[in-house]
Design an enzyme around this catalytic site. Structure first.
Site, PDB file in Angstrom:
ATOM      1  N   SER A 164       6.478 -12.787   2.621  1.00  0.00           N
ATOM      2  CA  SER A 164       7.129 -12.831   4.178  1.00  0.00           C
ATOM      3  C   SER A 164       6.750 -12.770   5.303  1.00  0.00           C
ATOM      4  CB  SER A 164       8.654 -11.594   3.905  1.00  0.00           C
ATOM      5  OG  SER A 164       9.027 -11.494   5.467  1.00  0.00           O
TER       6      SER A 164
ATOM      7  N   TYR B 204      10.470  -3.311   2.611  1.00  0.00           N
ATOM      8  CA  TYR B 204       9.939  -4.470   2.427  1.00  0.00           C
ATOM      9  C   TYR B 204       8.766  -5.411   2.613  1.00  0.00           C
ATOM     10  CZ  TYR B 204      11.589  -9.444   2.222  1.00  0.00           C
ATOM     11  OH  TYR B 204      11.928 -10.328   2.032  1.00  0.00           O
TER      12      TYR B 204
END
Length: 248
Positions: free
Chosen positions: A139, A153
């Site tokens: 990501s 995350y």
């Protein structure tokens, strides 16, 4: 004409293939000629992906990759692989001051430990062929930006990016390439869980992306490049997919 992006004759394992980006990667890789082996936790949705795959030689295996016994069974039942896409993961938005050991451990288990240890077990059991390719789904939150509420995350994806570089160096002797793709916002069912945005906020946020939000196929196409012989001289990279977001 020789197509360097073809996946004909390749066996590829895709995790998290029951929905979203993982599902699209499985579908697209099958269309490029690969035999696809998929895994996920939701049997009904995984079967839906399996039924949608074109071509032949495909298989599915229900597994929770945070459970070591499931990892071992998945590795034992896996054929020799030419490609591995580590797409499974979870998202939970939580301000840092509310982070607990339990919450952090849950995110790290699903997004870091599980994919890394699956790769570890496949390598130990000699399940990856020479000249195979490993692709982590990371990501832009792992290396490139920070987003409020996503510290856990981002930490997990950042850990993936850091470990991947060392794994790439260690596996180069076996001609196994290890890369990741780092997408920005992609239009999947997970997008609502990744933020607390209203529809109006999503519309406003998408304007921050010069090319708009991505589609699952945009990520799948990048993964196909990294799985294919077209990228045989590429290892250890983070391929940024963000529609120009980080240019600003």
């Amino acid at each position: 004409m020789i197509n360097p992006f073809s996946l004909n004759g390749k066996n590829i394992l895709v995790t998290g293939a029951s929905s979203g980006i993982g599902k699209q990667i499985a579908l697209s890789a099958a269309q490029m000629g690969a035999a696809i082996h998929i895994t996920g936790r939701d049997e009904a949705r995984l079967n839906g992906t399996l039924e949608a795959l074109t071509g032949a030689g495909h298989s599915s295996k229900i597994a929770d990759l945070t459970i070591e016994e499931h990892l071992d069974q998945l590795v034992a039942n896996s054929p020799k692989l030419d490609g591995l896409v580590l797409s499974s993961g979870i998202v939970k938005t939580l301000p840092f001051k509310f982070v607990t050991n339990t919450e952090l451990d849950t995110i790290m288990q699903a997004n870091f430990y599980a994919p890394v240890m699956l790769l570890n077990k496949l390598v130990r059991n000699k399940k990856l062929n020479k000249n195979s390719s490993v692709v982590f789904i990371s990501s832009i939150g792992g290396n490139f930006i920070g987003t409020k509420g996503n510290s856990m995350y981002s930490a997990a994806k950042g850990a993936i990016n850091a470990m991947q570089k060392v794994i790439a160096l260690e596996l180069v002797a076996q001609k196994i390439r290890v890369n990741n793709v780092s997408p920005g916002m992609v239009k999947t069912e997970l997008i609502g869980k990744a933020t607390a945005f209203t529809d109006e906020q999503f519309m406003a946020d998408e304007k921050n992306y010069p090319l708009g939000y991505g589609e699952p196929a945009d990520v799948a196409n990048a993964v196909i490049y990294l799985l294919s012989d077209a990228s045989k001289w590429v290892t250890g990279i983070s391929l940024l997919l963000d529609g120009g977001f980080t240019l600003q």
